[in-house]
Scaffold this active site. Structure first.
Site, short mmCIF file in Angstrom:
data_model
loop_
_atom_site.label_atom_id
_atom_site.label_comp_id
_atom_site.label_asym_id
_atom_site.label_seq_id
_atom_site.Cartn_x
_atom_site.Cartn_y
_atom_site.Cartn_z
N TYR A 105 -13.93 31.88 -7.15
CA TYR A 105 -14.52 30.80 -7.95
C TYR A 105 -13.91 30.78 -9.35
O TYR A 105 -13.54 29.74 -9.88
CB TYR A 105 -16.04 31.01 -8.04
CG TYR A 105 -16.76 29.84 -8.64
CD1 TYR A 105 -17.38 28.89 -7.82
CD2 TYR A 105 -16.83 29.66 -10.03
CE1 TYR A 105 -18.03 27.81 -8.36
CE2 TYR A 105 -17.48 28.57 -10.58
CZ TYR A 105 -18.09 27.65 -9.75
OH TYR A 105 -18.73 26.56 -10.29
N PHE A 107 -2.02 1.66 -14.66
CA PHE A 107 -2.39 1.72 -13.24
C PHE A 107 -3.85 1.27 -13.09
O PHE A 107 -4.63 1.40 -14.03
CB PHE A 107 -2.19 3.15 -12.73
CG PHE A 107 -2.44 3.29 -11.26
CD1 PHE A 107 -1.59 2.72 -10.34
CD2 PHE A 107 -3.54 4.00 -10.79
CE1 PHE A 107 -1.83 2.83 -8.98
CE2 PHE A 107 -3.78 4.13 -9.44
CZ PHE A 107 -2.93 3.54 -8.53
N ASP A 108 -4.23 0.76 -11.90
CA ASP A 108 -5.58 0.16 -11.80
C ASP A 108 -6.72 1.13 -12.08
O ASP A 108 -7.69 0.76 -12.73
CB ASP A 108 -5.78 -0.65 -10.50
CG ASP A 108 -5.47 0.14 -9.24
OD1 ASP A 108 -5.30 1.37 -9.33
OD2 ASP A 108 -5.41 -0.47 -8.16
N ASP A 142 0.94 9.19 -18.07
CA ASP A 142 0.36 9.11 -16.74
C ASP A 142 1.52 9.44 -15.81
O ASP A 142 2.41 8.64 -15.58
CB ASP A 142 -0.19 7.69 -16.51
CG ASP A 142 -0.79 7.52 -15.13
OD1 ASP A 142 -0.71 8.45 -14.31
OD2 ASP A 142 -1.34 6.43 -14.85
N ALA A 198 2.14 10.54 -12.53
CA ALA A 198 2.13 10.63 -11.06
C ALA A 198 3.54 10.75 -10.47
O ALA A 198 3.76 11.52 -9.54
CB ALA A 198 1.40 9.43 -10.47
N LYS A 221 1.21 12.31 -5.48
CA LYS A 221 2.51 11.65 -5.50
C LYS A 221 3.59 12.74 -5.67
O LYS A 221 3.91 13.41 -4.69
CB LYS A 221 2.59 10.61 -6.64
CG LYS A 221 1.32 9.81 -6.94
CD LYS A 221 0.78 8.99 -5.83
CE LYS A 221 -0.48 8.20 -6.13
NZ LYS A 221 -0.89 7.86 -7.44
N HIS A 276 -9.74 -5.91 -3.10
CA HIS A 276 -8.71 -5.84 -2.06
C HIS A 276 -9.04 -4.85 -0.95
O HIS A 276 -8.64 -5.03 0.19
CB HIS A 276 -7.34 -5.51 -2.65
CG HIS A 276 -7.27 -4.23 -3.41
ND1 HIS A 276 -7.93 -4.03 -4.59
CD2 HIS A 276 -6.63 -3.07 -3.13
CE1 HIS A 276 -7.69 -2.80 -5.02
NE2 HIS A 276 -6.91 -2.19 -4.16
C1 LIG Z 1 -2.12 7.17 -7.98
C2 LIG Z 1 -2.07 6.97 -9.43
C3 LIG Z 1 -3.16 7.27 -10.25
C4 LIG Z 1 -4.50 7.73 -9.70
O1 LIG Z 1 -4.39 8.89 -8.97
P1 LIG Z 1 -5.29 9.23 -7.68
O2 LIG Z 1 -4.79 10.57 -7.28
O3 LIG Z 1 -5.05 8.16 -6.67
O4 LIG Z 1 -6.70 9.26 -8.14
C5 LIG Z 1 -3.03 7.08 -11.61
N1 LIG Z 1 -1.88 6.62 -12.13
C6 LIG Z 1 -0.81 6.31 -11.38
C7 LIG Z 1 0.44 5.82 -12.01
C8 LIG Z 1 -0.87 6.48 -10.00
O5 LIG Z 1 0.19 6.14 -9.25
#
Ligand SMILES: *Cc1c(COP(=O)(O)O)cnc(C)c1O
Length: 458
Positions: A72, A124-125, A214, A216, A257, A449
């Site tokens: 933990y 990103f959304d 960000d 990813a 990713k 969507h």
């Molecule tokens: C996928 C993604 C996120 C969110 O990550 P999740 O692991 O899906 O929660 C944030 N920013 C970008 C650029 C992404 O491609």
């Protein structure tokens, strides 16, 4: 004769996939209300819905799962992950989270207040969601060139420095940080140049602001810097990553990713105050600081995934596969966001289906046609995804209307790419006879969507 290019791995385990008939698919997509998110995955032959958590782990990552430490507190697997992140980014403080949006939730709970403005490049959304749900504004400063899909530029994900300066000058008090998405997913997996990252840093310093990446797809971004930007050809991906992050104060990461794992994420930063602030939200929302919603074994696999995916050969194999698909589409004259992005091809539906009115959702129409044609599942990144304007409740038709064909990492072969391209060509060949699209029968108020129900107009 020069030897041709081939993958930097061989296959040790396979997973059967099933073909289907057009008749079956026509029934299935109708049952799914013409929404590919509603299809059971077994009804899909080649799944290009997303590259998020859909990649294949290596033998080393699977071996690491067995060695994970599930303690933990103070898990050895956490320290392995922390040390890799420190080496790749130079960030001292690392907080694991269960995925990328959780990293955003934890860090933004500390940083974002009502009335704030957060400038960035096509947020990103989920990032936008976490900003807007806190009654702050996600202000887009992407270069205008990103909107012209046929313009061939090496770094179409860049921040427009003049736009950034302007919003900073006019709203200095409302801005505490800038967020830069590498690569720029929403603009088509387009990279951000090192020169642009340096300029963002300079502007941020001038106004005393911090910068978050960000991240990813940071490794894919580093690959594009190495292969496209002057002065980086001889640097390793790890050196380039380290330099990129030297211009940031912290990062959020979706490890699904470029971390090469099926689930996971983290926050990393060089600032103790951000770490202390984020800690207060990690513990109640995600879990204790040395696991933050992840299994020990998953942190162990992620540590190895980050190492592997910051090696040139692995990225070269991946990005060349996306470029291979792009070359097939070029042969057939099918228009997409140029040049091909790091993780996906974004087909320009307005150019492919000129006879489908925008009110009938051309990209969604193309997504359904591609599925019916070849059992290939892509994803609409267009007018349905854009949701309605929160004030007027009108559909938003001002952005791009794209079909995204997203390639999972280390999963499909180039033969699969050939099938995708041929299916798309068959749709393209009869594009002029496709004149009607879809009508919305039911939709959710936000992020419609995923669950929207549609009916065909022809
Ligand atoms: C996928 C993604 C996120 C969110 O990550 P999740 O692991 O899906 O929660 C944030 N920013 C970008 C650029 C992404 O491609």
């Amino acid at each position: 004769m020069e030897l041709p290019f081939a993958e930097s791995w061989k296959i040790k385990m396979v997973e059967p996939i099933r073909k289907s008939t057009r008749e079956e698919r026509e029934k299935w997509i109708k049952d799914a209300n013409y929404n590919v998110f509603q299809l059971p995955a077994d009804q899909v032959y080649i799944d290009c819905l997303t590259d998020s958590g859909t990649g294949a782990m290596s033998d080393r990552q699977w071996a690491a799962l067995m060695m994970g430490d599930e303690s933990y507190a103070g898990s050895r697997s956490f320290f392995e992950l922390r040390d890799v992140v420190r080496r790749l980014t130079g960030f001292e403080y690392v907080i694991p989270t269960h995925q990328g949006r959780a990293a955003e939730n934890v860090l933004f709970s500390h940083l974002v207040k009502a009335g704030d403005i957060v400038p960035g490049n096509s947020h990103f959304d989920t990032t936008k969601g976490h900003i807007e749900s806190r009654k702050a504004v996600a202000y887009d400063c992407t270069v205008d060139e990103a909107k012209d899909t046929q313009l061939e530029l090496p770094f179409k994900g860049n921040v427009d420095i003049a736009k950034l300066e302007k919003v900073l000058a006019e709203n200095t008090d409302k801005i505490s940080f800038i967020i830069v998405t590498i690569t720029n997913n929403t603009a088509g997996g387009q990279p951000v140049s090192m020169a642009n990252l340096k300029d963002i840093r300079k502007v941020a310093d001038r106004y005393g602001k911090r910068v978050i990446f960000d991240s990813a797809r940071f490794a894919e971004n580093a690959y594009f810097i190495k292969t496209r930007e002057e002065g980086y050809a001889d640097k390793t991906i790890k050196e380039i990553s380290r330099e990129m992050f030297s211009y940031a104060d912290g990062m959020t990461m979706s490890a699904k990713k470029d971390g090469l794992v099926n689930m996971g994420g983290f926050i990393a930063t060089r600032h103790e105050d951000w770490y202390e602030g984020a800690k207060n939200y990690c513990i109640p929302f995600e879990g204790y600081l040395t696991y933050g919603g992840m299994n020990g074994r998953d942190m162990a696999a992620l540590a190895i995934g980050l190492e592997e995916n910051t090696e040139f050969d692995n990225l070269d194999t991946r990005i060349r596969q996306v470029q291979y698909l792009a070359a097939r589409l070029d042969e057939y004259g099918i228009p997409y966001q140029r040049p091909a992005g790091g993780h996906a091809i974004f087909v320009d539906a307005r150019l492919v289906l000129p006879n489908v009115p925008k009110e009938e959702f051309p990209a969604q129409t193309l997504t359904v046609e591609l599925y019916k044609e070849g059992g290939v599942r892509g994803c609409e990144i267009g007018y349905i995804l854009a949701d309605r304007d929160p004030v007027t409740r009108e559909n938003r038709f001002n952005g791009l209307d794209l079909l995204r064909i997203c390639i999972p990492r280390r999963v499909y072969t180039n033969n699969h790419m050939d099938v995708i391209a041929a299916a798309l060509k068959n749709v393209y060949d009869r594009r002029m006879s496709i004149t009607r699209g879809y009508k919305i029968e039911w939709e959710a108020e936000l992020m419609r969507h995923f669950t929207v129900k549609l009916s065909p107009l022809a």
